[in-house]
Scaffold this active site. Sequence first.
Site, mmCIF file in Angstrom:
data_model
loop_
_atom_site.group_PDB
_atom_site.id
_atom_site.type_symbol
_atom_site.label_atom_id
_atom_site.label_comp_id
_atom_site.label_asym_id
_atom_site.label_seq_id
_atom_site.Cartn_x
_atom_site.Cartn_y
_atom_site.Cartn_z
ATOM 1 N N GLU A 17 0.915 -1.182 -0.102
ATOM 2 C CA GLU A 17 0.032 0.058 0.072
ATOM 3 C C GLU A 17 0.715 1.308 -0.020
ATOM 4 O O GLU A 17 0.338 2.309 -0.495
ATOM 5 C CB GLU A 17 -0.871 -0.059 1.293
ATOM 6 C CG GLU A 17 -2.447 0.449 0.924
ATOM 7 C CD GLU A 17 -3.315 0.028 2.130
ATOM 8 O OE1 GLU A 17 -4.387 -0.854 1.935
ATOM 9 O OE2 GLU A 17 -3.255 0.826 3.013
ATOM 10 N N HIS A 69 7.412 -27.026 -0.948
ATOM 11 C CA HIS A 69 6.714 -28.263 -1.676
ATOM 12 C C HIS A 69 5.726 -27.745 -2.584
ATOM 13 O O HIS A 69 4.847 -28.543 -2.990
ATOM 14 C CB HIS A 69 6.413 -29.275 -0.672
ATOM 15 C CG HIS A 69 7.466 -29.828 0.079
ATOM 16 N ND1 HIS A 69 8.088 -31.089 -0.014
ATOM 17 C CD2 HIS A 69 8.102 -29.437 1.098
ATOM 18 C CE1 HIS A 69 9.037 -31.197 0.650
ATOM 19 N NE2 HIS A 69 9.128 -30.221 1.254
ATOM 20 N N LYS A 107 -14.350 0.506 -3.655
ATOM 21 C CA LYS A 107 -15.314 0.887 -2.899
ATOM 22 C C LYS A 107 -16.200 1.712 -3.631
ATOM 23 O O LYS A 107 -17.452 1.507 -3.597
ATOM 24 C CB LYS A 107 -14.787 1.940 -1.757
ATOM 25 C CG LYS A 107 -13.828 1.244 -0.568
ATOM 26 C CD LYS A 107 -13.499 2.277 0.355
ATOM 27 C CE LYS A 107 -12.087 1.755 1.107
ATOM 28 N NZ LYS A 107 -11.810 2.879 1.925
#
Length: 439
Positions: A286, A307, A421
């Site tokens: 961010e 793995h 948003k």
Amino acid sequence: MININTEHLRQFVSDAELQQMSGEVLAAKSVLLSGNGKGNDFLGWVNLPEELDPAIVTSIKNDVARLAPKIKLFVVIGIGGSYLGARAVIEALQSEFAAVMPSSHPYVVYAGHTLSEDYYHQLLSLLDGNDYAVAVISKSGTTTEPAVAFRIVKAHLEAKYGKDEAAKRIIAITDARRGALHDIAVQERYPMYVIPDNVGGRFSVLTPVGLLPIAMAGYDIDALLQGARDMRQLCIANDNLTENPALFYAAIRNILYRKGKKVEMLVNFLPNLKYISEWWKQLYGESEGKEHKGILPHSLSFTTDLHSMGQYVQDGERLMFETFISVDKPAASVSIPSDEQNLDGINYLLGKSLNEINHNAELGTMIAHKGGGVPVLKIGVPKIDEYVLGQLIYFFEFACGISGYTLGVNPFDQPGVEAYKKNMFILLGKPGYEGKELV
Ligand code: PA5
């Protein structure tokens, strides 16, 4: 103190490159400390370990003493910077099996970080059968996810204990003056803590945002703050790249980024550090991911992920470098039992601690990945406790500020978070968004 080891990095970064970058990171440091850079109204975190009012710490301890004896669960409602720091510290310190172990401290559960209907159904079932209290955390006080979670949990709490008792079991952590959460808390007379105006969410773990949940879980916030204070001293006072780990880390990241290493993988060998990685990913992602620039922060837990992702790291596209968090000492020891038959063929490990085996896996991985063309930086950590975590938090924060300024972005805003948003509000028909175009 935590330290930086460059043994598996030096073939990728020359002294001349480091020398040149040292001028840039020192310039970035002086911009950060002088407060002359972009986002300079969000620099409160720089002096927070020194300047945090001791009365706040006392008040947090009083709230813990008041609530902890009567609750089994503490629900922390928040998203992003309003929950990741607390979760990172708590999960680093607590048993992997804390959820099913007896404890004299409340067990912290999280809400407000998801909109999953099933998650809330399961949470409410859990809360039905257990005594609990709530911290609702939102700096803006208007974020949808924690607002939805709080409305659900508040209704449950009030139905379970009655409105008056519920109000004593809710603590709001939010802005001093603004926002819906602030207004609700004032109206309902909830105990409140303030998130300082000049501290952004992802830099807020050393405010009540992180300190209250961490203390409620039974951990020593004085030691956490002391670790941060000591690291701050080192980061601020020292301009020598080889002695100041934050300057060095910021320099290495920017050198490697300019050489095409666009992905950084934070690697741990202890599963309880998973949320340290999640917090770190938010901090760097961010802060730096803007203007179509920035290293993509990614994380792996080894040996588990060797793995699954080990093949790609060893042989896939060469776009990454790794930062290993290498912890010296475990908190406890477990030995491998002997077995005369040795059908599993692991008797050669007898006499070695699991920690020694894990460190050999770590060293073997570093050498292999370096051989595969992946630069590996090692951050050495003596052990995991509150004091060391305080150091680690401040180290990563300070390095992030310098690294972001060196990259040329404002490390302290997050304009890109708004796009989803806006679309969500249009799709859900939020008042004020009628007729607006999806972005
Ligand atoms: O770091 C940030 O600023 C964000 O991750 C915020 O913490 C997150 O969006 C939550 O915001 P708020 O605390 O306003 O609810």
